[in-house]
Design a protein around this motif. Structure first.
Motif, PDB file in Angstrom:
ATOM      1  N   ARG A  90      -5.223  -6.355   7.099  1.00  0.00           N
ATOM      2  CA  ARG A  90      -5.621  -5.057   6.562  1.00  0.00           C
ATOM      3  C   ARG A  90      -5.235  -3.909   7.488  1.00  0.00           C
ATOM      4  O   ARG A  90      -5.359  -2.739   7.106  1.00  0.00           O
ATOM      5  CB  ARG A  90      -7.131  -5.031   6.300  1.00  0.00           C
ATOM      6  N   ASN A  97     -10.879   6.096  -3.326  1.00  0.00           N
ATOM      7  CA  ASN A  97      -9.724   6.320  -2.460  1.00  0.00           C
ATOM      8  C   ASN A  97      -8.559   6.904  -3.255  1.00  0.00           C
ATOM      9  O   ASN A  97      -7.906   7.855  -2.818  1.00  0.00           O
ATOM     10  CB  ASN A  97      -9.315   5.000  -1.812  1.00  0.00           C
ATOM     11  N   ASN A  98      -8.297   6.348  -4.441  1.00  0.00           N
ATOM     12  CA  ASN A  98      -7.213   6.868  -5.278  1.00  0.00           C
ATOM     13  C   ASN A  98      -7.503   8.291  -5.748  1.00  0.00           C
ATOM     14  O   ASN A  98      -6.601   9.131  -5.823  1.00  0.00           O
ATOM     15  CB  ASN A  98      -7.007   5.960  -6.492  1.00  0.00           C
ATOM     16  N   ASP A 100     -12.169  -0.669   5.125  1.00  0.00           N
ATOM     17  CA  ASP A 100     -11.762  -1.934   4.519  1.00  0.00           C
ATOM     18  C   ASP A 100     -11.470  -2.987   5.578  1.00  0.00           C
ATOM     19  O   ASP A 100     -11.740  -4.175   5.382  1.00  0.00           O
ATOM     20  CB  ASP A 100     -10.524  -1.694   3.653  1.00  0.00           C
ATOM     21  N   ARG A 148      -2.804  -1.352   5.931  1.00  0.00           N
ATOM     22  CA  ARG A 148      -3.267  -0.181   5.184  1.00  0.00           C
ATOM     23  C   ARG A 148      -3.589   0.975   6.137  1.00  0.00           C
ATOM     24  O   ARG A 148      -3.258   2.138   5.848  1.00  0.00           O
ATOM     25  CB  ARG A 148      -4.511  -0.540   4.366  1.00  0.00           C
ATOM     26  N   ASP A 186       1.587   3.204  -3.297  1.00  0.00           N
ATOM     27  CA  ASP A 186       0.691   4.267  -3.769  1.00  0.00           C
ATOM     28  C   ASP A 186       1.274   5.639  -3.449  1.00  0.00           C
ATOM     29  O   ASP A 186       1.210   6.564  -4.266  1.00  0.00           O
ATOM     30  CB  ASP A 186      -0.689   4.131  -3.107  1.00  0.00           C
ATOM     31  N   THR A 202     -15.008   2.435  -4.478  1.00  0.00           N
ATOM     32  CA  THR A 202     -14.313   2.381  -3.191  1.00  0.00           C
ATOM     33  C   THR A 202     -12.807   2.552  -3.385  1.00  0.00           C
ATOM     34  O   THR A 202     -12.237   3.577  -3.012  1.00  0.00           O
ATOM     35  CB  THR A 202     -14.630   1.062  -2.475  1.00  0.00           C
ATOM     36  N   TYR A 203     -12.175   1.573  -4.003  1.00  0.00           N
ATOM     37  CA  TYR A 203     -10.741   1.689  -4.272  1.00  0.00           C
ATOM     38  C   TYR A 203     -10.470   2.863  -5.218  1.00  0.00           C
ATOM     39  O   TYR A 203      -9.510   3.615  -5.028  1.00  0.00           O
ATOM     40  CB  TYR A 203     -10.203   0.392  -4.886  1.00  0.00           C
ATOM     41  N   ASN A 206     -16.117  -1.888  -6.711  1.00  0.00           N
ATOM     42  CA  ASN A 206     -14.768  -1.533  -6.241  1.00  0.00           C
ATOM     43  C   ASN A 206     -14.262  -0.243  -6.874  1.00  0.00           C
ATOM     44  O   ASN A 206     -13.420   0.452  -6.299  1.00  0.00           O
ATOM     45  CB  ASN A 206     -13.785  -2.667  -6.550  1.00  0.00           C
ATOM     46  N   THR A 208       0.828  -1.210   0.000  1.00  0.00           N
ATOM     47  CA  THR A 208       0.000   0.000   0.000  1.00  0.00           C
ATOM     48  C   THR A 208       0.861   1.259   0.000  1.00  0.00           C
ATOM     49  O   THR A 208       0.442   2.300  -0.517  1.00  0.00           O
ATOM     50  CB  THR A 208      -0.942   0.021   1.220  1.00  0.00           C
TER      51      THR A 208
END
Length: 262
Positions: free
Chosen positions: A109, A183-184, A68, A112, A31, A179-180, A176, A28
């Motif tokens: 998790r 987040n990005n 998450d 993260r 990113d 959500t993902y 997703n 993670t």
């Protein structure tokens, strides 16, 4: 109890868990490495300095990580609806949503969440060193409120996406993307994106309330065009509305479930 069972199972192999947690944290973190590489070539991104972008990244990463951690198993709902294994949850005297969230609870998790908190704390130190923010009690309070409200909003989107899987069992990747993908998106300043997209995450899928709007107030930045400044304090209200909609969608989907017939 179900989550505790999976946690005990995970901790039975402590070395394996430690390596998995570390790998999750490192993966993670890549990113954020992308942002570090960008600022190796530019001094600002969309008019935002590195500490400000790191603050945006840390707030959304922490909120998403918390959601998450608790609800990360919900994308498996499509498979359970498809093979009929959801019937097991219906036979137990416990809320189906709680069982679905706790099933195969992945303590890894936490990596993260930890990574997001580390970046957030680092950004706050950099902001303090550069004197970028004039801190007030209201701004200090808004940071933890932003994290909790953001986690609730992300969680509501996850539940809403899982509700769709009662009818479209193979649509997990679509959900997703909110959500993902959200987040990005929120890791970068809103000034980088078209106004239509910014309005979409304010008025349609209200992801901007996760961090953009409250973070802009904390950083002393103006709200996006057409968005009132008071929207920076609306995250708890938006989180409540999102959960009400998600709860209604979940109950509707659960009532429509008819098992596999086999």
């Amino acid at each position: 109890m179900v989550a505790g069972m999976w946690i005990r199972s995970t901790l039975a192999y402590r070395a394996s868990f430690a390596l998995t947690l570390l790998s999750n944290l490192v993966v993670t973190f890549f990113d954020f490495v992308v942002i570090l590489l960008m600022f190796g070539h530019v001094r600002a991104l969309g008019g935002f300095s590195f500490p400000e972008v790191a603050f945006l990244y840390g707030t959304t990463a922490t909120s998403f990580g918390l959601a998450d951690l608790v609800l990360g198993s919900l994308p498996k709902m499509g498979k359970r609806v498809r093979d009929g294994s959801l019937d097991t949850f219906l036979l137990r005297p416990a809320p189906v949503l709680a069982q679905a969230a706790a099933d195969r609870f992945a303590l890894r998790r936490l990596g993260r969440v930890t990574q997001g908190l580390v970046v957030l704390v680092w950004s706050l130190v950099l902001i303090a060193d550069a004197s970028l923010v004039h801190w007030t009690p209201l701004k200090l309070l808004l940071v933890p409120v932003m994290l909790v409200s953001g986690a609730v909003i992300f969680g509501a989107v996850m539940v809403l996406g899982a509700s769709v899987l009662f009818w479209a069992q193979d649509a997990a990747e679509v959900t997703n993307s909110f959500t993902y993908g959200g987040n990005n998106l929120l890791q970068f300043p809103p000034t980088l994106f078209a106004q239509e997209l910014v309005r979409g995450v304010v008025y349609v899928v209200p992801l901007a309330f996760v961090n953009w709007l409250p973070a802009l107030y904390v950083l002393g930045r103006p709200a996006p065009a057409g968005v009132p400044e008071a929207a920076a304090f609306a995250s708890p209200l938006v989180a409540g509305v999102c959960w009400a909609v998600a709860a209604l969608a979940w109950r509707t989907g659960l009532r429509a479930y008819r098992s596999t017939g086999s």
